[in-house]
Motif scaffolding. Sequence first.
Motif, PDB file in Angstrom:
ATOM      1  N   ALA A   1       0.832  -1.205   0.000  1.00 10.52           N
ATOM      2  CA  ALA A   1       0.000   0.000   0.000  1.00 10.52           C
ATOM      3  C   ALA A   1       0.869   1.258   0.000  1.00 10.52           C
ATOM      4  CB  ALA A   1      -0.931   0.002   1.211  1.00 10.52           C
ATOM      5  N   ALA A   2       1.942   1.237   0.795  1.00  9.01           N
ATOM      6  CA  ALA A   2       2.832   2.402   0.842  1.00  9.01           C
ATOM      7  C   ALA A   2       3.534   2.606  -0.489  1.00  9.01           C
ATOM      8  CB  ALA A   2       3.850   2.227   1.960  1.00  9.01           C
ATOM      9  N   LEU A   3       3.980   1.531  -1.117  1.00 10.64           N
ATOM     10  CA  LEU A   3       4.653   1.643  -2.406  1.00 10.64           C
ATOM     11  C   LEU A   3       3.695   2.139  -3.488  1.00 10.64           C
ATOM     12  CD1 LEU A   3       6.886  -1.554  -2.426  1.00 10.64           C
ATOM     13  CD2 LEU A   3       7.584   0.804  -1.972  1.00 10.64           C
ATOM     14  N   ARG A   4       2.464   1.651  -3.450  1.00  7.74           N
ATOM     15  CA  ARG A   4       1.458   2.123  -4.412  1.00  7.74           C
ATOM     16  C   ARG A   4       1.305   3.634  -4.319  1.00  7.74           C
ATOM     17  NH1 ARG A   4      -3.999   0.838  -2.199  1.00  7.74           N
ATOM     18  NH2 ARG A   4      -3.533   2.795  -1.124  1.00  7.74           N
TER      19      ARG A   4
ATOM     20  N   VAL B   1       9.643  -0.789 -12.346  1.00  3.08           N
ATOM     21  CA  VAL B   1       8.919  -2.045 -12.169  1.00  3.08           C
ATOM     22  C   VAL B   1       8.283  -2.052 -10.785  1.00  3.08           C
ATOM     23  CG1 VAL B   1       9.078  -4.568 -12.123  1.00  3.08           C
ATOM     24  CG2 VAL B   1      10.542  -3.248 -13.677  1.00  3.08           C
ATOM     25  N   PHE B   2       7.013  -2.454 -10.720  1.00  6.48           N
ATOM     26  CA  PHE B   2       6.262  -2.518  -9.468  1.00  6.48           C
ATOM     27  C   PHE B   2       5.804  -3.948  -9.268  1.00  6.48           C
ATOM     28  CE2 PHE B   2       1.966  -1.508  -7.359  1.00  6.48           C
ATOM     29  CZ  PHE B   2       2.509  -1.440  -6.083  1.00  6.48           C
ATOM     30  N   ILE B   3       6.147  -4.538  -8.087  1.00  9.66           N
ATOM     31  CA  ILE B   3       5.763  -5.922  -7.803  1.00  9.66           C
ATOM     32  C   ILE B   3       5.114  -5.965  -6.416  1.00  9.66           C
ATOM     33  CG2 ILE B   3       6.476  -8.330  -7.879  1.00  9.66           C
ATOM     34  CD1 ILE B   3       9.099  -7.476  -9.128  1.00  9.66           C
ATOM     35  N   PRO B   4       3.809  -5.719  -6.333  1.00  6.38           N
ATOM     36  CA  PRO B   4       3.115  -5.766  -5.044  1.00  6.38           C
ATOM     37  C   PRO B   4       2.730  -7.187  -4.671  1.00  6.38           C
ATOM     38  CG  PRO B   4       1.565  -5.165  -6.750  1.00  6.38           C
ATOM     39  CD  PRO B   4       2.915  -5.335  -7.433  1.00  6.38           C
ATOM     40  N   ALA B   5       2.204  -7.344  -3.448  1.00  7.46           N
ATOM     41  CA  ALA B   5       1.792  -8.665  -2.981  1.00  7.46           C
ATOM     42  C   ALA B   5       0.293  -8.888  -3.127  1.00  7.46           C
ATOM     43  CB  ALA B   5       2.196  -8.846  -1.522  1.00  7.46           C
TER      44      ALA B   5
END
Length: 258
Positions: free
Chosen positions: A68-71, A82-86
């Motif tokens: 959520a913080a990275l988003r 590159v974005f790799i969330p969980a």
Amino acid sequence: MALVMMPFAAGCAAGPDASSSRSGDGALSGDLHILVAASLLPVAQVLADDFEQLHPAVDVQIAGAGSAALREQVLAGAPADVFIPASPVHLDAVRDEVGLASAAVVVARNSLVLAVPAGNDAGVTSLADLARPELLIGLCAAEVPCGALARRGLARAGIEPYPDTDEPNVRALVTKLAAGELDAAVVYASDAAPSARGGTSLDAVVSLGWTAGTAPQTSYAAAVLADAPNGVAAAAFADYLGSGAARSTFADFGFALP
């Protein structure tokens, strides 16, 4: 390679001149900004090192934190390739507001486990113990994938936990558990996998599995952002995550393969 546990500072995204995608001889080059869910941080460090060995002119910059913080950092304009969330929830938000250069690809999967400190002095044996008010229980915060998934899984098992702490990401939760500050916590299988421990504090964490039906699962999809400053290298890194070498590394760290 630069590695940080906090998200990039918010600000304007780097412009096209901030990093080059290929050197004069056609090799990949420049800075490559990768944002990964906190649970991916240990394996991402190894994967980034391996990618740099293949492409010495590329400098991989990794930031790991709660998805959520990275988003929010991406939506605020922080430089990211590159974005790799969980969780697909956070990926969908980035896709809708920022856009992706191509379809995201699932590179790994994970599941939840009940974990305790080595020695298990509190005598925890099952998920039902998470409802014991006398124990020190930890969950991830509800707004991050490990916390949302844990709460849904426990609700399906008919268990109402009594958490004493809601951590901002799973790495912070595992650190407290390994230090003996908690009696039990719900973490990812990869966070308690013996093969992933090496010489870290994870040696002090023991997985008890998930004792009430099927363990809740999540997936990690790698997405190249539409405005990635180093789009060519970003696409190459995303492709590398699907290679046999990368898949073997994911497995070594306790992740399931798609």
